[in-house]
Design a protein around this motif. Sequence first.
Motif, PDB file in Angstrom:
ATOM      1  N   HIS A  45       0.821  -1.215   0.000  1.00 35.32           N
ATOM      2  CA  HIS A  45       0.000   0.000   0.000  1.00 35.32           C
ATOM      3  C   HIS A  45       0.865   1.280   0.000  1.00 35.32           C
ATOM      4  O   HIS A  45       0.544   2.264  -0.689  1.00 35.32           O
ATOM      5  CB  HIS A  45      -0.882  -0.058   1.252  1.00 35.32           C
ATOM      6  N   HIS A  92       1.176   4.671  -2.397  1.00 30.43           N
ATOM      7  CA  HIS A  92       1.135   6.102  -2.038  1.00 30.43           C
ATOM      8  C   HIS A  92       2.304   6.859  -2.687  1.00 30.43           C
ATOM      9  O   HIS A  92       2.136   8.001  -3.126  1.00 30.43           O
ATOM     10  CB  HIS A  92       1.166   6.288  -0.517  1.00 30.43           C
ATOM     11  N   SER A 105       0.053   9.177   6.649  1.00 27.30           N
ATOM     12  CA  SER A 105      -1.337   8.718   6.520  1.00 27.30           C
ATOM     13  C   SER A 105      -1.926   8.456   7.897  1.00 27.30           C
ATOM     14  O   SER A 105      -1.347   8.829   8.913  1.00 27.30           O
ATOM     15  CB  SER A 105      -1.382   7.456   5.660  1.00 27.30           C
ATOM     16  N   ASP A 165      -6.765   6.885   0.274  1.00 22.04           N
ATOM     17  CA  ASP A 165      -6.637   5.554  -0.325  1.00 22.04           C
ATOM     18  C   ASP A 165      -7.440   5.395  -1.616  1.00 22.04           C
ATOM     19  O   ASP A 165      -8.597   5.826  -1.703  1.00 22.04           O
ATOM     20  CB  ASP A 165      -7.064   4.506   0.703  1.00 22.04           C
TER      21      ASP A 165
HETATM   22 ZN    ZN Z   1      -3.185   4.926   2.797  1.00 20.73          ZN
END
Ligand code: ZN
Length: 383
Positions: A154, A158, A185, A353
């Motif tokens: 993930h 980003h 985040s 996200d």
């Molecule tokens: Zn995130």
Amino acid sequence: MKILAIETSCDDTGIAVLEVSGAHSAPRFKIFANLISSQTDLHATYGGVFPMMAKREHARNIVPLCVAGLKQSKLLKKAKTPLVINSKKLEILLEREPEMLEIFLKEIPKYEKPKLDRIAVTVGPGLEPTLWVGINFARALSLVWNIPVVPVNHMAGHILSVFTGGKKSFTIPTKSFPALSLLVSGGHTEIVLAKKIGAYTILGSTKDDAAGEAFDKVARMLGFPYPGGPAISAMADIARKASTKIFTLPRPMLRSDDYNFSFSGLKTAVLYTIRDHGKLSPDDVNDLCREFEDAAVEVLVHKTLRAVKEYKTTSVIVGGGVSANTHLRTELTKALKKENVAVLFPDKKLSTDNALMIAIAGYFEKANKNSRSLMKADGNLKL
Ligand code: ZN
Ligand code: KG4
């Protein structure tokens, strides 16, 4: 190459379809679809994300969202006869997601196998129960359509979220790397050295709360709904215009000789300020938001600047939900301009996200034929 991407690491269900053309060293990306089904309103009522509730929402939404994304990409055609599915194997695969299995069996066989080359899915970091929904959905599609799956980090997503420039079609300029990346985040705060795409070294991270988590917790103390970042930021802006300074908060680890952060003490300082001050007027609330945002941003900017000087990179990439923060954008841009360093932020819609960033990162992963069976959720996956 066409990539379907799936993102379920927290409370946003994301589906994206991306076309990649050109040489592997200089790919051109074209966005076919980037859909998000946000659960924010649901979690706002509870003041935070409950993993099991989020998991259920993902399981309900992901199949229709995927169908919508593929339709928008013009990749789904109604099948003349329903697609034959090995439902025994599928039942075993989706044993823990009975609701998703039911929707899957109703929807997916209606269509011919789409022309996709791979399925990219977030495997971590994030909430393991929600990650599993995306992973199992990816495996189920991979099984019935016989398409390889690639696991994606993930946070790598980003990092690569900054290159779209808000356009449908984009490239990644090679001069962007090596770069220094500030990832901020709800779950992470990290300074990462990105030598090239896929070669990441974490230089420092938070010792306790993530920056976004601190925004969310302070917002909760002040009675703002989840997620708190945007509300705090709006109040802080009002106070900045009024320019009356009432409160002073610490800048944790500002002078520490490393690239680590700590936001838990700052959050506690807000708590004590509220307790000691007594009833807060609306102006007090605004100013407390301003001082909290100033403190958090000052530390983020200071450490990023130091890392840029030490590692001598000519670009900085900022990613993660907190990268939507206007004050952070302004202050970081100002500080880096003085150093002649370019700063890249995601299009605001891609700060939080989304599956598009997973599709981009998924392109750079190697497809492995064993991935389908080996893939598992890792809540603490490191870059
Ligand atoms: Zn995130
Ligand atoms: O990257 P993200 O969508 O999810 C995680 O992977 O955690 O980040 C969500 C976080 C939340 O904590 C939210 O409050 C924060 O990003 N956030 C902001 C802003 N917009 C979102 N924080 C500060 N200012 C904002 N404008």
